[in-house]
Write a protein that holds these residues in place. Sequence first.
Motif, PDB file in Angstrom:
ATOM      1  N   PRO A   2      42.555  45.097  27.225  1.00 29.35           N
ATOM      2  CA  PRO A   2      41.665  46.202  26.895  1.00 29.35           C
ATOM      3  C   PRO A   2      41.798  46.595  25.423  1.00 29.35           C
ATOM      4  O   PRO A   2      42.878  46.939  24.965  1.00 29.35           O
ATOM      5  CB  PRO A   2      42.121  47.339  27.806  1.00 29.35           C
ATOM      6  N   LEU A   3      40.703  46.517  24.694  1.00 31.46           N
ATOM      7  CA  LEU A   3      40.745  46.831  23.264  1.00 31.46           C
ATOM      8  C   LEU A   3      40.955  48.309  22.984  1.00 31.46           C
ATOM      9  O   LEU A   3      41.432  48.674  21.930  1.00 31.46           O
ATOM     10  CB  LEU A   3      39.456  46.371  22.585  1.00 31.46           C
ATOM     11  N   ARG A   4      40.586  49.160  23.903  1.00 33.64           N
ATOM     12  CA  ARG A   4      40.745  50.597  23.684  1.00 33.64           C
ATOM     13  C   ARG A   4      42.216  51.013  23.612  1.00 33.64           C
ATOM     14  O   ARG A   4      42.537  52.064  23.100  1.00 33.64           O
ATOM     15  CB  ARG A   4      40.051  51.387  24.782  1.00 33.64           C
ATOM     16  N   ASN A   5      43.096  50.187  24.108  1.00 34.04           N
ATOM     17  CA  ASN A   5      44.522  50.474  24.067  1.00 34.04           C
ATOM     18  C   ASN A   5      45.063  50.097  22.688  1.00 34.04           C
ATOM     19  O   ASN A   5      45.091  48.930  22.314  1.00 34.04           O
ATOM     20  CB  ASN A   5      45.240  49.678  25.162  1.00 34.04           C
ATOM     21  N   LYS A   6      45.522  51.101  21.912  1.00 32.73           N
ATOM     22  CA  LYS A   6      46.007  50.851  20.551  1.00 32.73           C
ATOM     23  C   LYS A   6      47.165  49.862  20.508  1.00 32.73           C
ATOM     24  O   LYS A   6      47.381  49.214  19.497  1.00 32.73           O
ATOM     25  CB  LYS A   6      46.417  52.157  19.883  1.00 32.73           C
ATOM     26  N   ALA A   7      47.895  49.734  21.595  1.00 31.70           N
ATOM     27  CA  ALA A   7      49.008  48.787  21.635  1.00 31.70           C
ATOM     28  C   ALA A   7      48.513  47.351  21.460  1.00 31.70           C
ATOM     29  O   ALA A   7      49.264  46.481  21.019  1.00 31.70           O
ATOM     30  CB  ALA A   7      49.772  48.928  22.944  1.00 31.70           C
ATOM     31  N   ASN A   8      47.254  47.079  21.782  1.00 33.49           N
ATOM     32  CA  ASN A   8      46.688  45.736  21.660  1.00 33.49           C
ATOM     33  C   ASN A   8      46.048  45.476  20.298  1.00 33.49           C
ATOM     34  O   ASN A   8      45.595  44.368  20.035  1.00 33.49           O
ATOM     35  CB  ASN A   8      45.661  45.498  22.766  1.00 33.49           C
ATOM     36  N   PHE A   9      45.980  46.471  19.425  1.00 28.14           N
ATOM     37  CA  PHE A   9      45.365  46.287  18.117  1.00 28.14           C
ATOM     38  C   PHE A   9      46.089  45.208  17.311  1.00 28.14           C
ATOM     39  O   PHE A   9      45.471  44.479  16.549  1.00 28.14           O
ATOM     40  CB  PHE A   9      45.356  47.585  17.322  1.00 28.14           C
ATOM     41  N   GLY A  10      47.398  45.086  17.462  1.00 29.47           N
ATOM     42  CA  GLY A  10      48.170  44.109  16.692  1.00 29.47           C
ATOM     43  C   GLY A  10      47.702  42.691  16.910  1.00 29.47           C
ATOM     44  O   GLY A  10      47.632  41.893  15.966  1.00 29.47           O
ATOM     45  N   VAL A  11      47.380  42.351  18.144  1.00 25.32           N
ATOM     46  CA  VAL A  11      46.896  41.006  18.463  1.00 25.32           C
ATOM     47  C   VAL A  11      45.561  40.754  17.770  1.00 25.32           C
ATOM     48  O   VAL A  11      45.359  39.716  17.138  1.00 25.32           O
ATOM     49  CB  VAL A  11      46.762  40.816  19.988  1.00 25.32           C
ATOM     50  N   LEU A  12      44.654  41.711  17.870  1.00 18.02           N
ATOM     51  CA  LEU A  12      43.341  41.568  17.252  1.00 18.02           C
ATOM     52  C   LEU A  12      43.446  41.573  15.728  1.00 18.02           C
ATOM     53  O   LEU A  12      42.768  40.802  15.052  1.00 18.02           O
ATOM     54  CB  LEU A  12      42.401  42.673  17.730  1.00 18.02           C
ATOM     55  N   GLU A  13      44.324  42.413  15.171  1.00 19.63           N
ATOM     56  CA  GLU A  13      44.538  42.419  13.718  1.00 19.63           C
ATOM     57  C   GLU A  13      45.044  41.061  13.243  1.00 19.63           C
ATOM     58  O   GLU A  13      44.599  40.560  12.214  1.00 19.63           O
ATOM     59  CB  GLU A  13      45.547  43.497  13.327  1.00 19.63           C
ATOM     60  N   GLY A  14      45.948  40.461  13.995  1.00 18.96           N
ATOM     61  CA  GLY A  14      46.454  39.134  13.639  1.00 18.96           C
ATOM     62  C   GLY A  14      45.361  38.084  13.654  1.00 18.96           C
ATOM     63  O   GLY A  14      45.277  37.248  12.742  1.00 18.96           O
ATOM     64  N   LEU A  15      44.506  38.123  14.664  1.00 15.54           N
ATOM     65  CA  LEU A  15      43.400  37.174  14.748  1.00 15.54           C
ATOM     66  C   LEU A  15      42.431  37.358  13.574  1.00 15.54           C
ATOM     67  O   LEU A  15      42.057  36.394  12.904  1.00 15.54           O
ATOM     68  CB  LEU A  15      42.652  37.340  16.072  1.00 15.54           C
ATOM     69  N   LEU A  16      42.045  38.611  13.312  1.00 17.81           N
ATOM     70  CA  LEU A  16      41.109  38.877  12.222  1.00 17.81           C
ATOM     71  C   LEU A  16      41.710  38.527  10.872  1.00 17.81           C
ATOM     72  O   LEU A  16      41.031  37.987   9.989  1.00 17.81           O
ATOM     73  CB  LEU A  16      40.670  40.343  12.247  1.00 17.81           C
ATOM     74  N   THR A  17      43.001  38.810  10.677  1.00 20.10           N
ATOM     75  CA  THR A  17      43.685  38.472   9.431  1.00 20.10           C
ATOM     76  C   THR A  17      43.655  36.963   9.204  1.00 20.10           C
ATOM     77  O   THR A  17      43.383  36.498   8.099  1.00 20.10           O
ATOM     78  CB  THR A  17      45.142  38.987   9.461  1.00 20.10           C
ATOM     79  N   THR A  18      43.893  36.200  10.257  1.00 22.18           N
ATOM     80  CA  THR A  18      43.867  34.741  10.152  1.00 22.18           C
ATOM     81  C   THR A  18      42.454  34.230   9.876  1.00 22.18           C
ATOM     82  O   THR A  18      42.251  33.391   8.990  1.00 22.18           O
ATOM     83  CB  THR A  18      44.420  34.100  11.442  1.00 22.18           C
TER      84      THR A  18
END
Length: 62
Positions: A2-18
């Motif tokens: 679930p993207l609404r959970n801030k705890a999961n932002f790190g995974v998405l930030e890593g993907l976008l950064t890459t």
Amino acid sequence: MPLRNKANFGVLEGLLTTLLNEKIVIQKLLENESNQEDEYDKYNRVDILAENSRGEHVIIEV
């Protein structure tokens, strides 16, 4: 994930950064839309407000 959970932002930030080849930090989710015509469709769209490595605010649609 679930993207609404801030705890999961790190995974998405890593993907976008890459993918974008620069540091991306998610500030918040702006919009979440699900366009399902029937129960088997899986189309979702999320707009994210983020900050890039130059301190610019960017909107990313996922």
